[in-house]
Design a protein around this motif. Structure first.
Motif, PDB file in Angstrom:
ATOM      1  N   THR A 163      14.337 -28.869  13.436  1.00  0.00           N
ATOM      2  CA  THR A 163      13.614 -27.953  12.553  1.00  0.00           C
ATOM      3  C   THR A 163      13.533 -28.551  11.157  1.00  0.00           C
ATOM      4  O   THR A 163      14.427 -29.276  10.712  1.00  0.00           O
ATOM      5  N   SER A 164      12.447 -28.242  10.460  1.00  0.00           N
ATOM      6  CA  SER A 164      12.268 -28.631   9.061  1.00  0.00           C
ATOM      7  C   SER A 164      12.396 -27.369   8.217  1.00  0.00           C
ATOM      8  O   SER A 164      11.648 -26.400   8.407  1.00  0.00           O
ATOM      9  N   ASN A 165      13.358 -27.366   7.278  1.00  0.00           N
ATOM     10  CA  ASN A 165      13.704 -26.144   6.547  1.00  0.00           C
ATOM     11  C   ASN A 165      13.679 -26.366   5.038  1.00  0.00           C
ATOM     12  O   ASN A 165      13.924 -27.478   4.557  1.00  0.00           O
ATOM     13  N   ARG A 166      13.422 -25.273   4.325  1.00  0.00           N
ATOM     14  CA  ARG A 166      13.572 -25.257   2.863  1.00  0.00           C
ATOM     15  C   ARG A 166      14.438 -24.062   2.498  1.00  0.00           C
ATOM     16  O   ARG A 166      14.137 -22.921   2.878  1.00  0.00           O
ATOM     17  N   TYR A 167      15.518 -24.334   1.737  1.00  0.00           N
ATOM     18  CA  TYR A 167      16.438 -23.282   1.296  1.00  0.00           C
ATOM     19  C   TYR A 167      16.387 -23.198  -0.231  1.00  0.00           C
ATOM     20  O   TYR A 167      16.419 -24.225  -0.933  1.00  0.00           O
ATOM     21  N   ASP A 216      25.456 -26.167  12.315  1.00  0.00           N
ATOM     22  CA  ASP A 216      25.796 -25.610  11.002  1.00  0.00           C
ATOM     23  C   ASP A 216      25.746 -26.744   9.975  1.00  0.00           C
ATOM     24  O   ASP A 216      26.263 -27.843  10.215  1.00  0.00           O
ATOM     25  N   LYS A 217      25.133 -26.471   8.834  1.00  0.00           N
ATOM     26  CA  LYS A 217      25.060 -27.481   7.768  1.00  0.00           C
ATOM     27  C   LYS A 217      25.484 -26.853   6.443  1.00  0.00           C
ATOM     28  O   LYS A 217      25.226 -25.672   6.197  1.00  0.00           O
ATOM     29  N   THR A 218      26.138 -27.650   5.591  1.00  0.00           N
ATOM     30  CA  THR A 218      26.582 -27.193   4.274  1.00  0.00           C
ATOM     31  C   THR A 218      25.771 -27.913   3.193  1.00  0.00           C
ATOM     32  O   THR A 218      25.618 -29.147   3.238  1.00  0.00           O
ATOM     33  N   TYR A 219      25.272 -27.142   2.204  1.00  0.00           N
ATOM     34  CA  TYR A 219      24.408 -27.678   1.163  1.00  0.00           C
ATOM     35  C   TYR A 219      24.940 -27.272  -0.208  1.00  0.00           C
ATOM     36  O   TYR A 219      25.471 -26.167  -0.392  1.00  0.00           O
ATOM     37  N   ASN A 220      24.755 -28.156  -1.180  1.00  0.00           N
ATOM     38  CA  ASN A 220      25.092 -27.859  -2.568  1.00  0.00           C
ATOM     39  C   ASN A 220      23.842 -27.441  -3.330  1.00  0.00           C
ATOM     40  O   ASN A 220      22.815 -28.140  -3.287  1.00  0.00           O
ATOM     41  N   PHE A 221      23.949 -26.300  -4.020  1.00  0.00           N
ATOM     42  CA  PHE A 221      22.861 -25.822  -4.867  1.00  0.00           C
ATOM     43  C   PHE A 221      23.283 -25.992  -6.325  1.00  0.00           C
ATOM     44  O   PHE A 221      24.255 -25.377  -6.791  1.00  0.00           O
ATOM     45  N   LEU A 236      26.050 -24.198  -8.529  1.00  0.00           N
ATOM     46  CA  LEU A 236      25.826 -22.753  -8.428  1.00  0.00           C
ATOM     47  C   LEU A 236      26.419 -22.200  -7.142  1.00  0.00           C
ATOM     48  O   LEU A 236      27.003 -21.117  -7.127  1.00  0.00           O
ATOM     49  N   ALA A 237      26.279 -22.942  -6.055  1.00  0.00           N
ATOM     50  CA  ALA A 237      26.825 -22.482  -4.778  1.00  0.00           C
ATOM     51  C   ALA A 237      26.954 -23.657  -3.822  1.00  0.00           C
ATOM     52  O   ALA A 237      26.195 -24.637  -3.887  1.00  0.00           O
ATOM     53  N   GLN A 238      27.950 -23.566  -2.955  1.00  0.00           N
ATOM     54  CA  GLN A 238      28.096 -24.490  -1.829  1.00  0.00           C
ATOM     55  C   GLN A 238      27.990 -23.630  -0.570  1.00  0.00           C
ATOM     56  O   GLN A 238      28.914 -22.896  -0.241  1.00  0.00           O
ATOM     57  N   SER A 239      26.874 -23.716   0.089  1.00  0.00           N
ATOM     58  CA  SER A 239      26.560 -22.759   1.151  1.00  0.00           C
ATOM     59  C   SER A 239      26.513 -23.431   2.518  1.00  0.00           C
ATOM     60  O   SER A 239      25.808 -24.434   2.706  1.00  0.00           O
ATOM     61  N   ARG A 240      27.278 -22.858   3.452  1.00  0.00           N
ATOM     62  CA  ARG A 240      27.178 -23.267   4.855  1.00  0.00           C
ATOM     63  C   ARG A 240      26.169 -22.331   5.518  1.00  0.00           C
ATOM     64  O   ARG A 240      26.316 -21.116   5.481  1.00  0.00           O
TER      65      ARG A 240
END
Length: 259
Positions: A163-167, A216-221, A236-240
């Motif tokens: 999948t191609s995603n934008r968060y 599951d993936k973890t991203y830094n915002f 701002l957030a580290q979101s899984r």
């Protein structure tokens, strides 16, 4: 004169006698004739639909991506809520099938544009922040096993999905972006089921359901400075983010080669 009359009487008697004899012999002659053979009409040939060969087609339908966000920067997972990103999809597929009696085996690659979008406000955060997810494309690479009842094919499938995603993280209400966007391609698995109907030689139409379970993936915002409590450049957030996707599509295929 009398002689002529006698001759005529004799002729009448002979003709009458001959006729009676012939009538008496007719049933006997008929009984001696061989019985007429009964010939059964040959069975009608039934065309068997051929599912084997290369095919290509288009599809379109609806999908829903379930996304759960958890904050992990503090060493524990704190729920940031979840939402469904829903919308339409269109795309195409290409594959190859082999048929052995009623069993059909195949491989297929599918690519779709998508517009699945959803969001939720993070609980207990002031000022309020909204998590936003958009799925703009997906691909499937699968194997198939099916059973054909002439021109009706039922099959199951499984394989890899991408999948191609934008968060994004947005200010609730205004939609102002508070941090960098995360554009990510993620891989996972897929299982599915389908029903296809051959409505003409080389042409078929069907419906298909697929469930994708992604990693599951973890991203830094990183803050862009628009959020008053987080200076620009700070985390701002580290979101899984956990993701599953369900898609239902209608399909039409054309099979190349002789029917």
């Amino acid at each position: 004169m009398k002689s002529r009359e006698r001759k005529n009487e004799v002729k009448k008697i002979l003709l009458t006698t001959t006729g009676l004899i012939a009538l008496g012999m007719a049933p006997a002659i008929a009984a001696d004739l061989p019985a007429r053979a009964y010939t059964k009409a040959p069975p009608m040939a039934v065309a068997v639909y051929n599912w084997g060969g290369f095919y290509a087609g288009v599809n379109g339908g609806w999908g829903s991506s379930r996304n759960r966000w958890d904050e992990t920067s503090l060493g524990v997972a704190l729920s940031m809520g979840s939402h469904d990103a829903t919308g339409g999809t269109v795309g195409g597929q290409i594959g190859y099938r082999w048929q052995a009696a009623s069993w059909v085996f195949g491989v297929e690659a599918q690519g779709n544009w998508a517009d699945f979008h959803g969001s939720n406000a993070i609980p207990l955060v002031v000022p309020s922040i909204t998590n936003d997810t958009r799925v703009d494309a997906f691909g499937l690479f699968t194997g198939q096993v099916g059973y054909a009842a002439n021109n009706v094919l039922f099959y199951v499938k499984g394989g890899a999905a991408v999948t191609s995603n934008r968060y994004r993280m947005l200010a609730t209400g205004t939609g102002v972006q508070l941090a960098n966007s995360v554009d990510e391609t993620r891989w996972g698995g897929v299982v599915g089921v389908g029903l296809e109907y051959g409505f003409a030689p080389n042409w078929s139409a069907g419906i298909e359901y697929n469930h994708m379970f992604m990693q599951d993936k973890t991203y830094n915002f990183v803050s862009n400075g628009a959020f008053v409590l987080a200076p620009a450049g700070s985390l701002l957030a580290q979101s899984r983010i956990r993701q599953d996707v369900d898609v239902v599509t209608a399909r039409i295929n054309y099979k190349f080669g002789a029917y």
